[in-house]
Design an enzyme around this catalytic site. Sequence first.
Site, PDB file in Angstrom:
ATOM      1  N   LYS A 151      31.219 -26.528  17.685  1.00 26.29           N
ATOM      2  CA  LYS A 151      32.158 -27.091  17.176  1.00 26.29           C
ATOM      3  C   LYS A 151      31.628 -27.576  15.383  1.00 26.29           C
ATOM      4  O   LYS A 151      32.366 -27.450  14.984  1.00 26.29           O
ATOM      5  CB  LYS A 151      32.294 -29.117  17.816  1.00 26.29           C
ATOM      6  CG  LYS A 151      32.824 -29.366  17.630  1.00 26.29           C
ATOM      7  CD  LYS A 151      32.626 -30.961  18.829  1.00 26.29           C
ATOM      8  CE  LYS A 151      30.840 -31.502  18.384  1.00 26.29           C
ATOM      9  NZ  LYS A 151      31.329 -33.161  18.843  1.00 26.29           N
ATOM     10  N   LYS A 166      16.353 -34.384   0.227  1.00 29.24           N
ATOM     11  CA  LYS A 166      17.406 -35.084  -0.429  1.00 29.24           C
ATOM     12  C   LYS A 166      16.467 -36.525  -1.495  1.00 29.24           C
ATOM     13  O   LYS A 166      17.819 -37.132  -1.997  1.00 29.24           O
ATOM     14  CB  LYS A 166      18.350 -36.078   0.318  1.00 29.24           C
ATOM     15  CG  LYS A 166      20.012 -34.987   0.600  1.00 29.24           C
ATOM     16  CD  LYS A 166      20.665 -35.589   1.671  1.00 29.24           C
ATOM     17  CE  LYS A 166      22.262 -35.046   2.620  1.00 29.24           C
ATOM     18  NZ  LYS A 166      22.402 -35.518   3.730  1.00 29.24           N
ATOM     19  N   LYS A 172      28.092 -17.112  17.242  1.00 29.65           N
ATOM     20  CA  LYS A 172      28.284 -18.416  18.262  1.00 29.65           C
ATOM     21  C   LYS A 172      29.117 -19.838  18.184  1.00 29.65           C
ATOM     22  O   LYS A 172      30.183 -19.996  17.151  1.00 29.65           O
ATOM     23  CB  LYS A 172      26.565 -19.598  18.733  1.00 29.65           C
ATOM     24  CG  LYS A 172      26.287 -19.685  20.010  1.00 29.65           C
ATOM     25  CD  LYS A 172      25.186 -19.805  19.650  1.00 29.65           C
ATOM     26  CE  LYS A 172      25.745 -21.231  20.399  1.00 29.65           C
ATOM     27  NZ  LYS A 172      24.441 -22.493  21.210  1.00 29.65           N
TER      28      LYS A 172
END
Length: 332
Positions: free
Chosen positions: A203, A119, A200
């Site tokens: 979260k 970045k 898979k």
Amino acid sequence: MKKVSLTGIKPTGILHIGNYFGAIKPALNLAREYDARYFIADYHALNTMKNGAELSKTIREVAAGWLAAGLDPDRVIFYRQSAIPETFELATMLMAFTPKGLMNRAHAYKAAVQENSEKGNDADAGVNMGLFTYPVLMAADILLFDSDVVPVGKDQTQHIEMAADIAEAVNFTYKSEILRIPRAAVEERVAVVPGLDGRKMSKSYGNVIPLFAPEKELRKLIMRIDTNSQGIDEPKDPETSQIFQLYRLFARDGEETALAKRYREGGMGWGEAKEALFAVVNRELAPIREQFAALLSAPEKIDRILADGAEKARPIARATVSRFRRAAGIDF
Ligand code: TRP
């Protein structure tokens, strides 16, 4: 003497079916053969969670989740990391034996640095010392309790290797076995638990089935699992269906073979396959869900269990720290 199994549970986010099969069940299985010491790594969570109310809530939820899933506090020493001050004393001592270069190579830190450089940011932007020294704190957690095996996911094995390296440096320095050398126990047989989209369950993919979803929500989520466009009559391949992969994890006795046969014969649509899945999932999770709700409505019970666990854990921790301090010449 029985060998010791130890693992840390980070109190972040809600537990899901992937955690249940990938972490909770393997750790509880190990607890049958080993002296088990399992704890909530709340100081590790502090690196990323700065909302106090949220952190307290998550600590209790994760503790209740493990208890509801079958952790027996009479057989497993179950405690909060923050209740064991020896952890932080040991961590400070271990710092003196940890090359900075070793920390530079830690995956989580390297990933943060790389993201920054991509970045165009300063290499260490957003990196706190808690993240940088994470492996030392984790080494203290492990080495404090004479751990032989540490059940963890693959992503954590580097940390266990670092703990072993640091322990060896200490033992080498004092020419004595002050710290026990741990190794990671990665459960290779645990099947990858597929999420709603077939990837898979994780979260970070937003494809999870929470372990304690109310029955209605559980059904809704299962009905949302992606399928191909095969019609009712077409024979289906159980091996390539994530609905079947999930079913297999919850099936008992002959259920798996029986359902595989129905897939292959044709005549069963995806709706029915999902109903069959819901039935076995709900059968297993309903009692756990009830237990979880009961614990959360009596949080003082959870706190009591964790406090009792800490009381059992501290003498072990103190013995390790004393051994180290004596060898180091700072115990008089
Ligand atoms: N780092 C582990 C995780 O993110 C949690 C953890 C902290 C841990 N201390 C530990 C795991 C000690 C095993 C042993 O999941």
